[in-house]
Design an enzyme around this catalytic site. Sequence first.
Site, PDB file in Angstrom:
ATOM      1  N   LYS A   1       0.841  -1.196   0.000  1.00  0.00           N
ATOM      2  CA  LYS A   1       0.000   0.000   0.000  1.00  0.00           C
ATOM      3  C   LYS A   1       0.881   1.253   0.000  1.00  0.00           C
ATOM      4  O   LYS A   1       2.090   1.175   0.217  1.00  0.00           O
ATOM      5  CB  LYS A   1      -0.915   0.001   1.225  1.00  0.00           C
TER       6      LYS A   1
ATOM      7  N   ARG B   1      -9.789   0.466  14.914  1.00  0.00           N
ATOM      8  CA  ARG B   1      -9.587   1.100  13.613  1.00  0.00           C
ATOM      9  C   ARG B   1     -10.129   0.123  12.571  1.00  0.00           C
ATOM     10  O   ARG B   1      -9.378  -0.572  11.914  1.00  0.00           O
ATOM     11  CB  ARG B   1      -8.093   1.374  13.377  1.00  0.00           C
TER      12      ARG B   1
ATOM     13  N   TYR C   1      12.753  32.648   1.831  1.00  0.00           N
ATOM     14  CA  TYR C   1      11.545  33.383   2.208  1.00  0.00           C
ATOM     15  C   TYR C   1      11.622  33.870   3.652  1.00  0.00           C
ATOM     16  O   TYR C   1      12.146  33.193   4.537  1.00  0.00           O
ATOM     17  CB  TYR C   1      10.318  32.485   2.043  1.00  0.00           C
TER      18      TYR C   1
ATOM     19  N   MET D   1       9.056  25.294  -1.974  1.00  0.00           N
ATOM     20  CA  MET D   1       8.266  24.262  -2.634  1.00  0.00           C
ATOM     21  C   MET D   1       9.140  23.348  -3.486  1.00  0.00           C
ATOM     22  O   MET D   1       8.955  22.122  -3.494  1.00  0.00           O
ATOM     23  CB  MET D   1       7.186  24.896  -3.512  1.00  0.00           C
TER      24      MET D   1
END
Length: 794
Positions: A469, A563, A689, A738
Site C-alpha cells: 500500500k 480502527r 523566504y 516548494m
Amino acid sequence: MLFSQLQKITGGQCQISKDAEIIHFSTDTRTISGNSNEIFVAIQGKRDGHEFISAAISKGVQNFIAEKEVDQPGLNVLQVNDSIEALQMIGAHHRAEFNIPVVGITGSNGKTTVKEWLSTILSERYFVVKSPKSFNSQIGVPLSLLEIRKGHEIGVFEAGISKVGEMEMLGKIIDPTIGIFTNLGEAHDDGFESKEQKLLEKLKLFDGARKVICRKDSAYFNSIEEDLGEKVKAWSLGEGADYHVKWEHGKIVIDDAIFTTDFETKTQLENLTHAIIVSCELGLDGDQIQKGIDLIEGVPMRLELKKGINGCYILDDSYNNDEAGLKVALDYLESHKQNPKRTLILSDILHSGKEDKDLYSDIASLMQSRNVSRLIGVGEKIKASSKLFPQESLFFESTEELLENIPPFNEEMIVVKGARNFELERVVQRLEEKSHGTVLEVNFEALFHNLNQYRTLLKASTKLMVMVKANAYGSGLLEVANFLQHQRVDMLGVAYVDEAIQLRKNGINIPIMIMNPHIESFEQFERYDLQAEIFSISHLKRLLKDTREHPKIHIKIDTGMHRLGFSPDQLDELINHLKANPQVKVEGVFTHFSSSDIVDEDAFTINQARLFDQAYAKIEEVIGYSPIRHSCNSPAMVRWPQYHYDMVRLGIGLHGFDPTGKLDLRNSSQLKTVISQIQNLKAGDTVGYSRMGKIKRDSKIAILPIGYEDGYSRSFGNGNAFVEIDGELCPTVGNICMDMTMVDVTDVHAKEGDDVVIFGKNPTIKELAKWAHTIPYEILTNVSNRVKRVFISE
C-alpha cells in the site's frame, strides 16, 4: 562435460535416459531456458528446490541433480546426498581443467567493485572470465567457475562467507594463484565469535595462492602477515611496504608510476589501488592499466531499472558488455512482468574469445530463450551477423546513427548493454523519463535481504503477505510488487481497489487483499479476482448485493485497535449473515495488533490475541472450514512467534525498519539530488523566504532542486536537518521552499552538479524522522510521485 561424467565427479547415482553435453547449470526455475544442455540443481534451502522439479520439466529441462528420487522416465537424474556439495565438486573439477591464472578476492566490503574494476583493466590484455554480479556464496562460486570456457586467459572470482567453516571449500574450488584481501568490516559479524576468527576464516581462501595483495596500514595487517607469511605483498600510504602509494588530487601514485582518476573517496581509491597493483603483478604495463581505468571512471557497478518514455522501462547495464553479463540482465527481466514486449539494445561484444559467428549465434539463442522480441544492434560486427537473428531486428554501425534514426518505443522493457566506447548511456538518456535531478534509488538487493530475514522467522507452513500500500511505502508499487511476485510471496496487501486493479493490469497474478475497499467498488472484485477486507455488516451486505458468484473475503476482528473491524458484540450478527450466505468464501480472519513492539503493552497484545482466538473459533464452527488466520505485522513477526498462525503480514520491515532491533536489516532506499548552484554570500546576508536564513560568516550556500512538493518537509528548514555532500553533513539554511532547499557547504569540497544524499546511509531515514518528530513511515511515503525512482540490483 557429459552428464555421464557427473557420477564419477560426485560419487552420486546416475539414471541416464540419453547422455547430454552439459553447459549451463541453474538453481532457479524462473531463469531456466529449457535447452537440452541445461541442468537444474534442486537445492534444499529456505525453499526446497525439489518442489520446482515439475516446473523445470514443464519448461523443457531433462537433466537434474537432486537429493530425492525423481521418478519420471525420459530424464537424466544424478541423485546425491548433498546438492550444494555436488555442485561444488563439479565446479572444482571444471576449474582444474583450465591452467590459467585465477584471482581470488575476499573481504568484508568492496569485493564486487574490485572484481569488476580489475576485470575491466585486465581486459586490455587478457580474455577474462569473472563472477557474474556478486556470485560469491557456496552456490554462487561454483556457478561462476562453471562459466570458464576454452580461450579464457585469466579468471577473477570473489568469495564471501557468513560463518565458520565456509571458506575452506571455496578456497579449494577457486584455487587462486593470486589473492586480494580488501578489508575487514562488520558485515556478518554475528556468524563469528570475534573479528579475529572472521579474519582467519577469510584468509583460508589463500591457502594455495602464491601471493596475496592487501593494505599494510590497517589495524589487522599483523594478523594477516602472521597467517600468510611470505605470500603477502602489501601496499601502504606510509613507508615499509612492497608498494608505496600516494593519493593525490586526481592521481594515484604507486612507486614511480602515476595513474589519473576522477575517483575521490577513500573507499574508491582503496578499491582502485588493489586493482592497479594486481594488474601490475599480472604483467600489464602502465598504458594498458590507464586505458582500463579510463573505461571504469564513473561507471556504476549495478543494474539500474529506470522509467522510460511512453510507458517503457529501461534496464541500464551498459557498464558490463560480455555474454555472461547479458544473461544476468535478461534473467533479471523475469521479475518484471508489467511490460511483456522486450527489446535488447546491444553493441558489438568485444574480447569474447569466440568467433563472431559462434558468439552471435549463442546470443540469438539466448534472446529466444528469454523471449526477447526485438534486437537493436550497434556496431559493425553485430550488423555483419544480422542473418543470425530471426527476431525483429534493426542494425546501426554507430551510436550516432542510432540516435539520428531512433525507432519508436512503447510500453516495453528495454535492456541496454554496450561496450564503453559505444557510449550507449546517451541512448539511455534519450529514452529516460525526464526528471528534475532528484531521484529515489530503491535497492532490490536490500529488499531481498530483508525479505529473507523475516522468512527465517517463519515455519514452512506459514504464509507470507507483503503490504504494498501507499505506493509500496513510497518505493514504487509496480516494481516492488513484481519483485515480490518473483520471490514467490503468497499474497499482497493494498489499501484501495484501484491499486489492486493497477497490479492486475501489469502482470501480478498472486492473491491480493484490499484492506479498505470502498463500498462502491465491490463489483470489481470478481472481475479482477480480488479479496476484500470486510469490517462491518453494511460492508458485507453491499458485497453480497454487488457480487454474483463466490466472493472472497477476509473478516477483520477489532480486538482493541479500534480502527475498523467487528467488535466481539457484533459477531453473532455477522455469523447469522454467513449462515444465510454460504456462497461467501471466507479466505481469512484477522486482527491487527496495536502495540506489538512495545514491551510495556505486552499484556494488551496477549489480550488481543485471546479475543481473536475466541472470535475465530466461533466463525470456524459456523462456516465448517478453517480460513487463514493472520494477526502479525512486521514487529509482531519478531516478538510474537506464537501468534504467526497461518499467515503474517510484512510491511515496513521489508524496507529496513525493525523497532525491535533484533534483525539485521538494510535500508532499501536512498533519496539523492544534485547541487544546482553555489552562491558566495557575505556575513549579514539572508537566505530564502522571510529572510529566515541569517548568514553569520562569509559562506558558500548550495541550492538543491528538492522541496516540500517532493516530500522534503518544511520542518527540515533553518538548520533542523542535514544532507550529505562529499562525505560530510551540511545543515539546511532558511526555509524549505516548494521546489528548492538551501544548505551551507562552506566547510566541504562542493561544486555545481555534485551528488547530495537527502537520506540513505548518512543521514538515515530514522534520523530524518527524529528531526521531524515523526516516524520513518511518513518520511518514506512522503516522497512525491514526481521524484523519479531508479531500481538497483548490485
